[in-house]
Design an enzyme around this catalytic site. Structure first.
Site, short mmCIF file in Angstrom:
data_model
loop_
_atom_site.label_atom_id
_atom_site.label_comp_id
_atom_site.label_asym_id
_atom_site.label_seq_id
_atom_site.Cartn_x
_atom_site.Cartn_y
_atom_site.Cartn_z
CB THR A 163 -0.94 -0.02 1.23
OG1 THR A 163 -1.67 1.20 1.27
CG2 THR A 163 -0.20 -0.19 2.54
CE LYS B 51 -7.61 15.04 16.49
NZ LYS B 51 -6.73 14.00 17.05
CD GLU C 128 -3.35 -0.77 5.43
OE1 GLU C 128 -4.33 -0.71 4.65
OE2 GLU C 128 -2.44 0.07 5.46
CD1 TRP D 244 -11.79 15.91 17.86
CD2 TRP D 244 -11.83 14.13 16.51
NE1 TRP D 244 -10.93 14.97 18.39
CE2 TRP D 244 -10.95 13.86 17.59
CE3 TRP D 244 -12.00 13.14 15.53
CZ2 TRP D 244 -10.25 12.66 17.70
CZ3 TRP D 244 -11.33 11.95 15.65
CH2 TRP D 244 -10.44 11.71 16.72
#
Lengths: 546, 546
Positions: free
Chosen positions: A185, A445, A331, A450
């Protein structure tokens, strides 16, 4: 107390054995560089995979050796999937579209002993060949008549190699945790990283992915994987579709060619296909232009990037095809979530169903999901709270090849509790539909909140005079970070920062409205077309809110 | 080379965790001795299973302990499935309809420490109690108001026990090969034998069984398992249906009651149900008599005995319900084969499709099948050759509890090559449809040919004046064995042996026609209604062909 059940290992070769016995005449249709429509059966796939196993052993390849492939979706690549893994060697699928130096790095890092290469990829291999450290032979995936002229030493012809082999080969049974395949990846930083799949993970992934509320794979299906076999095992379709006995149609190098795709769908009666949104856009545009049909196609599954609502609507209203949006990662083998309705939802109005299809889907059984805040506290599934998305399950990586496998340590993507950090930020609604809202490294943030950079960008992009926009967090003495918006205006347009900030005020939470807007002529993108936020953060490193 | 995938163990508790997060409001409806229609959700199942886990540990039960159940299909039995196994203890499901001395043997052989008992089964437990060697406490599956009067010591009330417990319990993760459940199988000879399932085998069985070409289990389904939970885990439905998020309807002790079954199907909108042919016969007879409907029921799956063609036809033509015939064994968790069509077969005439439904089905992915001759040579899948059926796979037993696990040795059902001897004789056709033709011990071996005793019996039973017939092999000096037919004539009928042999000549292969016919008033049957061939071979031990 130990159970008294057979210790039968989950082996990829068992798929081939089941397929050959139960569906000997099922078809596999391929487009290749040397044949616009190659056609054979599971029986021949099984027989030639055994010949390949003998050929590999004849070349001196051993259990555990990495065998590289640089190839498109066709029957020969499929034989490599089964023939290499079945022996206990590792099928290492390499993306030929990466930067040449990345391909070079990957071949050397994996220590590939043999490379099986499509004719079309030979120029790349010729250019890189002298830098390969471990490659002993190059096998060109074609027949004698189509062998390219090459100055390289140690080049063999795949069909000639196979023709010399017996098709007697008994697939060995060994530990199911043995590596069967590898995919690297590549992110925006650092070298590509290798994910190593096992026979066990691949079979469990195939079972879970084929379930009725996942891809619903049946022997009645005709399956066209347009996602490349070098991208996370073509999302597992080469395993799952043969496991269930489906007809397989492989587009070879014609991945983005609307005309070939439409022709394959109509003439081979494809019922299920999968690809990234860009592919679907190309197909839909071709269909619009040509007026041609895709009547057999019931399901178009998609992933790799958020699927624009327009694609879902065009498929539904113009072609009666259901878009199945999913989400996963290299993954994760890759399957994590997929769209599926829950009881009662069938009766929702179309618009509401499309709202659900536009999310990334619900977790398939076997993958556990959670979203967490900065302190790793689990957040509720209320569709509002968003946090870092973590996953766990038997087809998820513990780390990268040659890097740390110690949870929580540098270079290991798994935290100390055993959950993989996906790098995504998401919400999960009470029905379990997950929606990616940002990347963790891009989220802003600010004062304990967030803020999704993507939400700001989408709001800004809705302005008719804004061509493209990017939001990044920059240091703020009081709020730690505040959003900075970087804007490319449409040709000839003129807007002030104040106007844009004003425009965004009724579209975003108060704390999400950028503190400032700067203008630029062009934004940087990655090789796959995504905004390169890393480069932007670098460019605006010194920026200070006044 | 070892793969780099998470070592997540396949745990039954993961089903419950997934169900609670993804389908908190999905329903479970039960008939119990104390409530004709109990109704709750997955959330309550999960919560009460955790309370049960705490209760078991509070009673002193430990990892690996056997916990016996004598219970019908309802939510409390389901809590035992999950609560017991989830802790690492072993849920030992006992058939209360066995002969009392068999129940007694089984409880002692498994060394059950606790017994969870339905109110209706308390009289049996009271009768046997003094012979139990290991049982410390009896827990009655009811609430305080419905507790039966009993003279037994150490009796607890299930609901009172649960009410005292916290619902905080974290399901542990441990080796997936740990025992999760036990079922004893009882043949015609010897003591019952215990099969011990694992978490791994149970999860793999659930994945494979839920696939589209197997039971096609979806969260849209409403599932009614009429096969008892003490018969091979109710064919795995309590696991698979909750894994996929389906609504579950449990008939409690009303298994053979057509009126209750019809009422549950119609009112709960059951789409999928499973039971032995006798159950379906009872339901169909009730429907015919009452004129009631079962409109929601799309699939009736069946196994345990060959399904008469008439059941398939009545379901299809009168109720538009598809019969899904399967085959398996207690030793196989149980799933081995299931009916499913292959591409192109959808267009076959109804009669041909029913022919296929009347066979035992095709192997599900994960189970390998073969048929072999006397010398263990594999026979072709041509629909004609018949031989001993052997199977292999990760949810198949290696042996029985407390008996030899050494392949090929006395008491072990697995041969030296690792295949389980099913005890069945079968054909497999070129499409993979398997058909049981006999039991290996009943097949008649004559001059190198295998003759199916059942084929002879069916041919004889087609004679209008023959009420019942049994065929057994008896010693023959030239042919080793020859068939002897034992006949019960219809009331008042008179036939000669010569007439019957003549009648059979154009119905059977030459070598299958019996050499002699003897007459009797009644044939012996086993407790489950099958012909007792062992008793017949004993009765005709001294018989000699003249």
């Amino acid at each position: 107390m130990k159970a008294l059940m057979m210790n039968t290992q989950l082996m990829i070769s068992s798929i081939l054995r089941h397929a050959e016995k139960n569906y000997p005449n099922q078809q596999i249709v391929s487009v290749t560089a040397d044949n616009p429509r190659h056609r054979y059966t599971y029986t021949e796939l099984a027989k030639r995979s055994r010949q390949l196993a003998n050929a590999l052993e004849g070349l001196g390849a051993k259990f555990g050796d990495r065998i590289g492939t640089l190839a498109w979706n066709d029957y020969r690549h499929l034989e490599l999937y089964y023939g290499v893994s079945g022996t206990g060697m590792v099928c290492h699928m390499i993306n030929p579209k990466l930067f040449p130096e990345q391909v070079n790095y990957i071949v050397n890092h994996a220590q590939d002993r043999f490379l099986f290469v499509d004719v079309l990829v030979m120029p790349l291999v010729e250019a890189l060949h002298q830098n390969f450290e471990s490659v002993e032979k190059i096998i060109v995936l074609t027949d004698k008549a189509h062998m390219p002229k090459t100055s390289l030493p140690n080049v063999l012809c795949y069909e000639e190699l196979l023709a010399q082999q017996s098709d007697n080969y008994i697939w060995p049974e060994f530990d199911e945790n043995t590596a069967c395949g590898m995919c690297y990846t590549s992110g925006t930083t650092g070298n590509p990283k290798g994910v190593v799949y096992s026979h066990r993970s691949t079979l469990l992934h195939a079972y879970a992915g084929a379930l009725p509320d996942a891809t619903n794979a049946s022997n009645m299906d005709v399956c066209l994987p347009i996602v490349p076999m070098f991208h996370v095992n073509a999302w597992g379709i080469p395993y799952a579709s043969i496991m269930v006995g489906a007809k397989l149609v492989m587009p070879g190098p014609k991945m983005a060619d609307g005309e070939t795709l439409q022709d394959l769908i109509e003439n081979e009666k494809v019922s299920y296909s999968s690809g990234v949104p860009t592919i679907w856009m190309a197909l839909l545009d071709y269909l619009d232009k040509s007026g041609k049909k895709i009547d057999s196609l019931k399901v178009a599954s998609t992933g790799g990037a958020a699927c624009p609502r327009g694609i879902i609507e065009r498929f539904k209203y113009d072609y009666d095809t259901k878009v199945l949006q999913g989400w996963g990662m290299t993954e994760m083998s890759p399957l994590g979530t997929l769209f599926s309705l829950k009881p009662g939802m069938q009766d929702l109005p179309d618009e509401k169903i499309i709202d659900l299809q536009a999310k990334q889907g619900r977790s398939v059984f076997g993958v556990e999901l959670k979203i967490v805040d900065d302190d790793n506290n689990e957040l509720p599934w209320d569709g509002v709270a968003f946090g870092a998305l973590k996953v766990k399950g038997p087809w998820i990586a513990t780390g990268y090849y040659g890097m740390s496998q110690v949870p929580g340590s540098e270079g290991c993507p798994v935290d100390e509790d055993g959950w993989l950090n996906t790098g995504d930020v998401a919400t999960i609604d009470p029905d379990g539909f997950m929606q990616i809202t940002d990347r963790t490294k891009d989220v802003i943030k600010t004062g304990g909140e967030w803020v999704s950079s993507i939400e700001i960008e989408n709001a800004a992009a809705s302005h008719p005079l804004i061509a493209e926009a990017a939001a990044i967090g920059r240091y703020h003495p009081k709020w730690t970070e505040r959003p900075l918006l970087i804007v490319v205006l449409s040709d000839g347009a003129e807007l002030t920062a104040e106007h844009i900030i004003d425009y965004l005020k009724d579209k975003l939470h108060k704390w999400s409205v950028p503190d400032d807007v700067v203008f630029t002529d062009a934004l940087p993108h990655t090789a796959t077309g995504k905004l390169n936020k890393l480069a932007l953060r670098n460019t605006y490193k010194e920026y200070q809110f006044s």
